[in-house]
Design an enzyme around this catalytic site. Structure first.
Site, short mmCIF file in Angstrom:
data_model
loop_
_atom_site.label_atom_id
_atom_site.label_comp_id
_atom_site.label_asym_id
_atom_site.label_seq_id
_atom_site.Cartn_x
_atom_site.Cartn_y
_atom_site.Cartn_z
N CYS A 261 1.62 -7.56 -21.42
CA CYS A 261 2.61 -7.25 -22.48
C CYS A 261 3.25 -5.87 -22.39
O CYS A 261 4.47 -5.78 -22.24
CB CYS A 261 1.95 -7.44 -23.84
SG CYS A 261 1.59 -9.17 -24.16
N ARG A 328 -3.13 -9.04 -14.77
CA ARG A 328 -1.72 -8.65 -14.72
C ARG A 328 -1.56 -7.14 -14.97
O ARG A 328 -2.05 -6.60 -15.94
CB ARG A 328 -0.92 -9.46 -15.74
CG ARG A 328 -0.73 -10.90 -15.28
CD ARG A 328 0.01 -11.73 -16.30
NE ARG A 328 -0.84 -12.21 -17.36
CZ ARG A 328 -0.46 -13.10 -18.28
NH1 ARG A 328 0.77 -13.59 -18.26
NH2 ARG A 328 -1.29 -13.48 -19.21
#
Ligand code: NAD
Length: 459
Positions: A261, A328
């Protein structure tokens, strides 16, 4: 109780679906990934999240949740369809909306009764206006479909808890009908709801994430300055935290933010601003600081060591944070290739992330260096020349300073998470470098000698 379909069973979609079932709604979770759906049907969670699998089993057995690739059946008579598909970053920093568009098209072709489409994915301001228009343009049946924004604020690692005990639920709607329906769906959660228009809801998500990213980068910036001026970032953060205007959270300096995010949402908001001719300087600074921060320890180690070639390098922690198997934008992904390039023989340990990491960097030789995955910290540390800590897993925090001294060939530790009190590492005889704090090293003495020489030279 409502009939709900959820498109996408990642961290956001699956957790939302399971939590909707938990409060009594009838839920179908849809994913295009057949393997994932098969796994979920057998009661196994495809992602690692505390408490998720238990709730999946409980609600499956109660007949409140099912998993399917058949979107048509799931969407056709749903009261609400929540979209939780990915919006990954594109090379120019903008959000890739192709997954959203595909789901929108599938919804338009499937719905047979009035329904509310609720976008949970993080999307640029104004996207949901377009999604609504797009669905209406492609509708096959004569039904009413409206789109609402309902951004998600869960943190990976505590996703189920964050959903069931959210600090607030943001709903962005453009009609009373949509607002009331969404309010009713969320009623059984008994949580505070903030109802705004669609564009404000979309902006709340970016503004919140980017504010937190900024807070992290600010503390990392200050940490780097602390090192230069001889202050201690942990003491500084503690002193700051008593100020209620600042708060005590997100003040930990470290190796930079990662995850699915903050990196993409900072770039996406910067992109949106640029598209509108606005220079979003603060967010740009957060991005720049983070980029530098990720390899800060590697650079420190390069200044300290003549080479990595032939050295056993222990890497502790691969995921972007503890409690998740998500890699990620993890610091490990930046640093491991640099270490391999310079010939390091890496022994990597992570309690849950090693399998995912091995998909990107398979075990074995990589150019001059190599990587081996081990199942415990002892195997990583045994006879190691250097150790890098990238994730503060409980298992890693539990390693005592003495263990580094005892197991490593040379106890040289670079800690990206400031796990240990510097004094304890000093006492244990570990050469210890962290973020924004003094080092316990011969370098400290060397540096002070250099400063003294400078001082003498300036006289
Ligand atoms: P993810 O990549 O983990 O999962 C997305 C899922 O959608 C995948 O399983 C994929 O197979 C599925 N999918 C793709 N196309 C589909 C289709 N047409 N129909 C059904 N399923 C489809 O994504 P995520 O991390 O859950 O993030 C989803 C969104 O939520 C993103 O916009 C993200 O920014 C936002 N968000 C994520 C988090 C987080 O912590 N991960 C927190 C808040 C918001």
């Amino acid at each position: 109780m409502f009939k709900i379909a959820v498109a996408g069973t990642g961290y956001v979609g699956l957790v939302a679906g399971v939590c909707f079932a938990e409060v009594g709604h009838q839920v179908t979770c849809v994913d295009i990934d057949e393997k994932k759906v098969e796994i979920m049907k057998s009661g196994i969670s495809p992602i690692y999240e505390t408490g998720l699998e238990e709730l999946m089993k409980k609600n499956y057995n109660a007949g409140r949740i099912e998993y399917s690739t058949d979107y048509q059946s799931a969407y056709k008579d749903a009261d609400a369809i929540f979209i939780g598909v990915g919006t990954p970053e594109q090379p120019d920093g903008s959000a890739n909306l192709s997954y959203i568009a595909t789901v929108a098209r599938q919804i338009a072709e499937s719905v047979e009764k009035d329904c509310l489409v609720v976008v949970k994915s993080t999307v640029p301001v104004g996207t949901n206006d377009k999604v609504e228009q797009f669905i209406q343009d492609f509708l096959v049946n004569d039904v009413k479909v409206e789109v609402a924004s309902n951004p998600e604020f869960l943190a990976q690692g505590s996703a189920v808890h964050d959903t069931l005990h959210a600090e607030r639920i943001i709903i962005g709607t453009e009609s009373k009908w949509a607002e009331e329906l969404l309010m009713k769906i969320y009623e059984p959660f008994h949580l505070p709801i903030v109802s705004v228009n669609r564009r404000s809801a979309e902006m709340i998500k970016y503004a919140s994430n980017d504010f937190l990213a900024l807070k992290i980068s600010y503390m990392n910036d200050i940490a780097n300055l602390c090192e230069l001026v001889g202050a201690d970032i942990q003491d500084v953060a503690k002193g700051m935290s008593f100020d209620e205007r600042i708060g005590s959270k997100f003040l930990n300096a470290g190796i930079g933010f990662g995850g699915s995010c903050f990196p993409k949402d900072t770039k996406a908001l910067d992109y949106i601003a640029t598209q509108h001719g606005y220079d979003l300087k603060t967010v740009k600074a957060a991005i720049d600081v983070n980029k530098e921060q990720k390899t800060m320890l590697y650079k420190k180690a390069c200044r300290r060591l003549i080479t990595f070639s032939g050295l056993k390098v222990a890497v502790l922690g691969l995921t972007f944070k503890p409690g998740t198997d998500d890699l990620r934008e993890a610091a490990s992904l930046e640093n491991v290739p640099l270490l391999l390039e310079r010939g390091a023989d890496i022994y990597a340990y992570d309690p849950v992330g090693a399998n995912n990491f091995a998909k990107v960097h398979p075990e074995g030789k990589h150019g001059l260096g190599s990587i081996t995955y081990v199942s415990n910290v002892e195997d990583a540390l045994k006879d190691a020349n250097v150790c890098f800590i990238f994730t503060e897993w409980g298992e890693i925090k539990a390693i005592t300073p003495d263990t580094y001294k005892k197991l490593m060939r040379t106890p040289l530790v670079y800690d990206g998470r400031n796990i240990y009190p510097v004094d304890e590492m000093q006492t244990a005889g570990v050469e210890y470098h962290s973020i924004g704090r003094k080092s316990t090293t011969r370098d400290v003495a060397k540096e002070s000698r250099i400063l003294e020489l400078h001082a003498v030279g300036n006289e």
